[in-house]
Design an enzyme around this catalytic site. Sequence first.
Site, PDB file in Angstrom:
ATOM      1  N   GLU A 262      -1.572  15.803 -33.967  1.00 47.97           N
ATOM      2  CA  GLU A 262      -1.741  15.573 -32.529  1.00 47.97           C
ATOM      3  C   GLU A 262      -1.337  14.145 -32.193  1.00 47.97           C
ATOM      4  OE1 GLU A 262      -5.677  16.352 -31.094  1.00 47.97           O
ATOM      5  OE2 GLU A 262      -5.791  18.351 -31.981  1.00 47.97           O
ATOM      6  N   GLU A 316      -4.475  21.317 -19.445  1.00 50.78           N
ATOM      7  CA  GLU A 316      -5.620  22.231 -19.537  1.00 50.78           C
ATOM      8  C   GLU A 316      -6.664  21.825 -18.490  1.00 50.78           C
ATOM      9  OE1 GLU A 316      -6.506  23.852 -23.687  1.00 50.78           O
ATOM     10  OE2 GLU A 316      -5.863  21.805 -24.114  1.00 50.78           O
ATOM     11  N   LYS A 319     -10.572  21.650 -19.276  1.00 56.51           N
ATOM     12  CA  LYS A 319     -11.119  20.753 -20.292  1.00 56.51           C
ATOM     13  C   LYS A 319     -12.261  19.915 -19.709  1.00 56.51           C
ATOM     14  CE  LYS A 319      -8.890  20.713 -24.353  1.00 56.51           C
ATOM     15  NZ  LYS A 319      -9.542  20.651 -25.661  1.00 56.51           N
ATOM     16  N   GLU A 325      -8.456  14.101 -19.733  1.00 59.99           N
ATOM     17  CA  GLU A 325      -8.553  15.223 -20.669  1.00 59.99           C
ATOM     18  C   GLU A 325      -7.783  16.446 -20.186  1.00 59.99           C
ATOM     19  OE1 GLU A 325      -9.720  15.539 -23.732  1.00 59.99           O
ATOM     20  OE2 GLU A 325      -9.975  13.389 -23.617  1.00 59.99           O
TER      21      GLU A 325
END
Length: 495
Positions: A262, A316, A319, A325
């Site tokens: 990541e 997303e 999240k 985030e």
Amino acid sequence: MALLLLLLLAVSVVTADQDAFIGVNIGTDLSNMPSPTQVAALLKAQQIRHVRLYDADRAMLIALANTGIRVTVSIPNDELLGVGQSNATAANWVARNVVAHVPATNITTIAVGSEVLTSLPNAAPVLVNAVKFINSALVAANLDNQITVSTPLSSSIILDSFPPSQAFFNRSWDPVMVPLLKFLQSTGSSLMLNVYPYYDYMESNGVIPLDYALFRPLPPNKEAVDANTLLHYTNVFDAVVDAAYFAMAYLNFTNIPIVVTESGWPSKGDNNEPDATINNANTYNSNLIRHVLNNTGTPKHPGVAVSTYIYELYNEDLKPGSLSEQNWGLFDASGVPVYILHLTGSGMVLANDTTNQTFCTAKDGVDSKMLQAALDWACGPGKVDCSPLLQGEPCYEPDTVAAHASYAFDTYYRQMGMASGTCYFNGVATVTTTDPSHGSCIFPGSGGRNGTFINGTTLAPSSNSTASSSATQSFHGGVRSPLVIGFVLWSALFL
């Protein structure tokens, strides 16, 4: 001298036996998650050949069948205890989620858990068993030669990480790390590491320059130098990866490659995250992709592949946590790019840069005298045609040094083919993807309306290192603590 010799001898142990690749993580915490077939279509359209799933979703694996895309499947943390406590459970997991899909789906790796040591420490005692049980199931299915097993680790388990040569893993995890590294070594698997220069930069409270986190070039006197090895570090990413190499060497493991599972940069954040911007996310990911695909390696292991999965494919929106985030994605749920990556000359993966549309403008808040001096240089020795800035001409208004400098800077930037270093002007300029054209004042790179695009690489250096407040925690598969850095040492190097 003996220490220096020992450290340098370790540099060439890991060898380059394959080219690096760029992959993408696929999270599914979206309110309008595209169907698996839509995801597969986007991957093929963007020529993404490597993906990491956070589970082993059957529909997704079926959609990826016969695409040739190399897939990493994952055992979620909530399934880890069961797999780590029972060989039979591990065998059933492999039969259901791997054997049932190969060879049609090109599963190449199984990631066991995610940042288990830092996000689910109670499961740490069974982590190595889980890894071994899964591998035993692959052996039984005669798949161990084509599928490797590892577990993604947070870089925060590396302590005393600068200079990289003195880094070591948190010793409290030795009972897990030593047998894990023995397993990786014996099976030819990679150490999986999550690397987030964004959090390192945020947590440094201004000590780490933003350009250093974003892979932007630094003047030689601003590069970080490891006093033990005399290796020069031009970006945070390489320093963290080399810290992991040295931490493994500290435990006498010198031949385990690293895959970054990541890495990325958020495109939007809360008020206390001023550097979570589209421009910075674009800069980081574009430069990261070029850095990886050029097989640059790291100062400790030049030319050795450090394949990397970008976090992440989609924003997303479900999240939890800070606004950032929800904004790490390259695309929104409809498949529209959040920003256009600048990847000319870096191969085809994610090469959705059709316009190379970046601009060089005056940086906010810089000294007006320095800005005027840079404007004078551009319109003089820089040979920029500044006649559009004269009174009565299209770009005279607004009659400010910043506005005039932006036009002159961008014109020079275009004349020089947007080459690296041509948008610096002693630190008063910055590259942006926002078109600064206004009214009848059309900048040279504005959609080709006034001037011509030069199809070269972009993201020239700048010095916009905005100080920021402390980073918040991230939840990329588990609670992440920012990397512990020797801030005093960094201060001495950068300030």
